[in-house]
Design an enzyme around this catalytic site. Structure first.
Site, PDB file in Angstrom:
ATOM      1  N   CYS A   1      -5.612  25.108 -11.512  1.00  0.00           N
ATOM      2  CA  CYS A   1      -6.327  24.218 -10.601  1.00  0.00           C
ATOM      3  C   CYS A   1      -6.736  22.974 -11.381  1.00  0.00           C
ATOM      4  CB  CYS A   1      -7.567  24.929 -10.044  1.00  0.00           C
ATOM      5  SG  CYS A   1      -8.765  23.814  -9.280  1.00  0.00           S
TER       6      CYS A   1
ATOM      7  N   CYS B   1      -8.565  17.371  -6.166  1.00  0.00           N
ATOM      8  CA  CYS B   1      -8.143  17.242  -4.766  1.00  0.00           C
ATOM      9  C   CYS B   1      -9.310  17.084  -3.797  1.00  0.00           C
ATOM     10  CB  CYS B   1      -7.331  18.461  -4.355  1.00  0.00           C
ATOM     11  SG  CYS B   1      -6.172  18.998  -5.590  1.00  0.00           S
TER      12      CYS B   1
ATOM     13  N   THR C   1     -16.351  23.330  -8.644  1.00  0.00           N
ATOM     14  CA  THR C   1     -15.233  23.173  -9.563  1.00  0.00           C
ATOM     15  C   THR C   1     -15.298  21.820 -10.253  1.00  0.00           C
ATOM     16  OG1 THR C   1     -13.938  24.523  -8.041  1.00  0.00           O
ATOM     17  CG2 THR C   1     -12.721  23.318  -9.699  1.00  0.00           C
TER      18      THR C   1
ATOM     19  N   GLU D   1     -16.405  26.033 -13.422  1.00  0.00           N
ATOM     20  CA  GLU D   1     -17.202  26.054 -12.191  1.00  0.00           C
ATOM     21  C   GLU D   1     -18.668  25.932 -12.613  1.00  0.00           C
ATOM     22  OE1 GLU D   1     -15.506  26.612  -9.173  1.00  0.00           O
ATOM     23  OE2 GLU D   1     -13.640  26.826 -10.265  1.00  0.00           O
TER      24      GLU D   1
ATOM     25  N   HIS E   1      -8.264  21.213   2.776  1.00  0.00           N
ATOM     26  CA  HIS E   1      -8.165  21.927   1.495  1.00  0.00           C
ATOM     27  C   HIS E   1      -7.261  23.160   1.610  1.00  0.00           C
ATOM     28  CE1 HIS E   1      -9.326  21.665  -2.608  1.00  0.00           C
ATOM     29  NE2 HIS E   1      -9.779  22.892  -2.662  1.00  0.00           N
TER      30      HIS E   1
ATOM     31  N   TYR F   1      -3.820  23.926  -0.808  1.00  0.00           N
ATOM     32  CA  TYR F   1      -3.403  25.125  -1.543  1.00  0.00           C
ATOM     33  C   TYR F   1      -1.913  25.383  -1.381  1.00  0.00           C
ATOM     34  CZ  TYR F   1      -8.098  26.705  -2.816  1.00  0.00           C
ATOM     35  OH  TYR F   1      -9.328  26.823  -3.392  1.00  0.00           O
TER      36      TYR F   1
ATOM     37  N   CYS G   1      -0.788  22.997  -4.447  1.00  0.00           N
ATOM     38  CA  CYS G   1      -1.167  23.313  -5.841  1.00  0.00           C
ATOM     39  C   CYS G   1      -0.729  24.709  -6.260  1.00  0.00           C
ATOM     40  CB  CYS G   1      -2.668  23.127  -6.045  1.00  0.00           C
ATOM     41  SG  CYS G   1      -3.719  24.429  -5.372  1.00  0.00           S
TER      42      CYS G   1
ATOM     43  N   GLU H   1      -9.819  31.872  -6.915  1.00  0.00           N
ATOM     44  CA  GLU H   1      -9.895  30.670  -6.089  1.00  0.00           C
ATOM     45  C   GLU H   1      -8.931  30.769  -4.903  1.00  0.00           C
ATOM     46  OE1 GLU H   1      -8.652  26.847  -7.693  1.00  0.00           O
ATOM     47  OE2 GLU H   1     -10.722  26.227  -7.448  1.00  0.00           O
TER      48      GLU H   1
HETATM   49 FE1  SF4 Z   1      -7.762  23.141  -7.322  1.00  0.00          FE
HETATM   50 FE2  SF4 Z   1      -5.778  23.525  -5.651  1.00  0.00          FE
HETATM   51 FE3  SF4 Z   1      -8.256  23.004  -4.730  1.00  0.00          FE
HETATM   52 FE4  SF4 Z   1      -6.771  21.103  -5.937  1.00  0.00          FE
HETATM   53  S1  SF4 Z   1      -6.316  22.138  -3.984  1.00  0.00           S
HETATM   54  S2  SF4 Z   1      -8.921  21.526  -6.283  1.00  0.00           S
HETATM   55  S3  SF4 Z   1      -5.717  22.270  -7.517  1.00  0.00           S
HETATM   56  S4  SF4 Z   1      -7.567  24.811  -5.846  1.00  0.00           S
HETATM   57 FE    FE Z   2     -10.270  24.979  -4.838  1.00  0.00          FE
END
Ligand code: SF4
Ligand code: FE
Length: 482
Positions: free
Chosen positions: A100, A104, A191, A257, A292, A296, A299, A447
């Site tokens: 991660c 984002c 995060t 975190e 979000h 995912y 990512c 996560e």
């Molecule tokens: Fe992390 Fe994925 Fe969330 Fe971006 S989308 S902050 S890489 S978990």
């Molecule tokens: Fe996240």
């Protein structure tokens, strides 16, 4: 100012005086701290990649707000193509960090606030959209990294915010002044907040009338004296202090975190984006979650590419790569990973334009995407563990390789196939270890389960968009049921 170089970014964080604690100690220099720096390296990567010509198309975008090139991590999506490039960028960065990379939330939070503030203003004649746009222009111009605070501690989860024994268990307004508000509370699981210039907070869930003080969204600089960050102590993080580079698996990148406490933080009016309009609390957090959950689908496939690559490499190193059951496992891992990617791409492709003008992710497909993310990375890790074998958890350390008494034994007895060195074999295994059970598993597994909402939250949304009555009509028409 335009895009920041990574050096400018590092120095900008170094210049901030913040209240940061880790394992009982106040940390004055977070930038060079061995446990914290790998997390910052992920953010640094997002600044560096934006400067690389080969990545310019995905990593940057033309802002309709400031009419300049901005980092895509702080872009408002104004076309469907922007939604596609968002997930493409996320897969690309995941392939480079193997974890991660944390930035984002600036674009996901920014896009959800852009449309929601517009709609609140339409209904109430407020000025939240103007506040947000003015603030976000500065975020884009100065190329700031903004983290998002959503998850309240929640205390007794059977009770609403207003019914908690301690009102601070949900972030809320404790004082209203002509020039702004004072807020108290905390946000959990933040995060990479230690690497951020600012934070925007938003309510964690839908709110009912009577909970006006809890319906607050605002932007706050991370060096506000009322903010305290208490860094998490997760599995294997002290390896970054006590162990050597080879033992870390992925020595450069990591995640952090924190618990973020707001103790009587004053927020001026121009930094407030929601203040008491309870019916928009749920809309705002729902939009953030939708963006979000789509993220995912970018990512995690990128991170999955690294893990599949490590397993494929290891199978060559130990001579199992021709075995049918290993080939089958690598295909299965790829199938799972590409299914996540398909959901990410689909939820972008089915996006639609909002009244504010920016583009929204398809909510049903984003929830399908995230629900798969709560399952498939675990299955991929299961297969990785099968391919890796028991050495995954029984490898001696780099120090043992360096010890003249034990090193020769390890090089002899842990050597791979076809002259592959024991060190290279162990390096591949360490990478698999960190992603499946070490510090990297926080980003790839936990996560995946809980980030952007736990599976139960996705199921609620899937039920909401399932359109069962529409499906019943299809069935009735064919069965000739009147
Ligand atoms: Fe992390 Fe994925 Fe969330 Fe971006 S989308 S902050 S890489 S978990
Ligand atoms: Fe996240």
């Amino acid at each position: 100012m335009g895009l920041m170089t990574s050096e400018q970014y590092i120095e900008s964080i170094r210049a901030m005086k913040r209240n940061v604690y880790f394992m009982g100690q106040k940390i004055e220099n977070t930038v060079d701290h061995p446990v914290l720096r790998p997390s910052m390296n992920c953010i640094i990567e997002t600044y560096e990649m934006a400067q690389m010509p080969e990545f310019e198309d995905l990593m940057t975008a033309e802002s309709h707000l400031i009419h300049e090139k901005v980092n895509r991590f702080s872009h408002i999506d104004m076309t469907k193509e922007d939604l596609m490039k968002k997930v493409q960028m996320q897969r690309l960065v995941g392939r480079r960090t193997g974890m991660c990379y944390q930035r984002c939330v600036t674009m996901d939070g920014g896009n959800s606030l852009y449309s929601t503030t517009y709609e609140i203003d339409q209904k109430y004649g407020t000025h939240y959209h103007e506040n947000f746009v003015n603030w976000f222009k500065r975020v884009q111009k100065e190329d700031l990294y903004v983290c998002v605070g959503i998850t309240d501690p929640k205390g007794d989860r059977s009770k609403s915010p207003v019914d908690q024994a301690d009102p601070d268990l949900f972030l809320h307004v404790v004082e209203r002044r002509p020039d702004g508000v004072v807020i108290n509370g905390a946000k959990l699981h933040l995060t990479s907040c230690v690497n951020a210039h600012e934070i925007f907070v938003m309510p964690t869930m839908s709110l009912k009338p009577g909970a006006e003080d809890y319906a607050i969204s605002a932007a706050i600089p991370m060096d506000d004296p009322g903010i305290t960050l208490i860094i998490d102590h997760n599995s294997c993080d002290l390896r970054k202090i006590h162990s050597k580079e080879m033992d870390l698996g992925n020595a450069k990148y990591g995640g952090i975190e924190a618990v973020c406490v707001f103790d009587h933080v004053f927020v001026p009016n121009e930094r407030i984006f929601l203040n008491g309009e309870t019916e928009f609390a749920g809309i705002l957090v729902d939009r953030f979650a939708t963006y979000h959950r789509n993220s995912y689908g970018g990512c995690k496939p990128g991170t999955g590419d690294v893990l599949i690559g490590a397993c494929s490499l290891l199978s060559e190193y130990i001579g199992t790569n021709k075995a049918a059951h290993i080939k089958d496992k690598l295909v299965e891992m790829t199938h799972l990973n590409e299914t996540l990617w398909a959901c990410g791409v689909a939820s972008s492709a089915a996006g639609y334009q909002m009244p504010a003008g920016n583009w929204m992710i398809d909510p049903m497909l984003a929830n399908i995407c995230k629900l798969n993310v709560t399952r498939f990375p675990y299955e991929i890790c299961h297969l990785a563990e099968e391919i890796a074998g028991g050495l995954l958890v029984t490898m001696p350390s780099q120090a043992d390789f360096e010890n003249p008494e034990t090193g020769p034994y390890l090089r002899k007895f842990l050597q791979g196939a076809n002259g592959v060195s024991a060190e290279d074999k162990v390096r591949a295994l360490r990478l698999i270890e960190t992603m499946t059970r070490g510090a990297g598993a926080v980003g790839y597994l936990t996560e995946s389960m809980h980030g952007a909402g736990s599976p139960a939250a996705q199921k609620i949304n899937i039920a909401r968009y399932a359109d069962l009555s529409g499906k019943q009509e299809c069935a009735k028409r064919l069965a000739n049921i009147k």
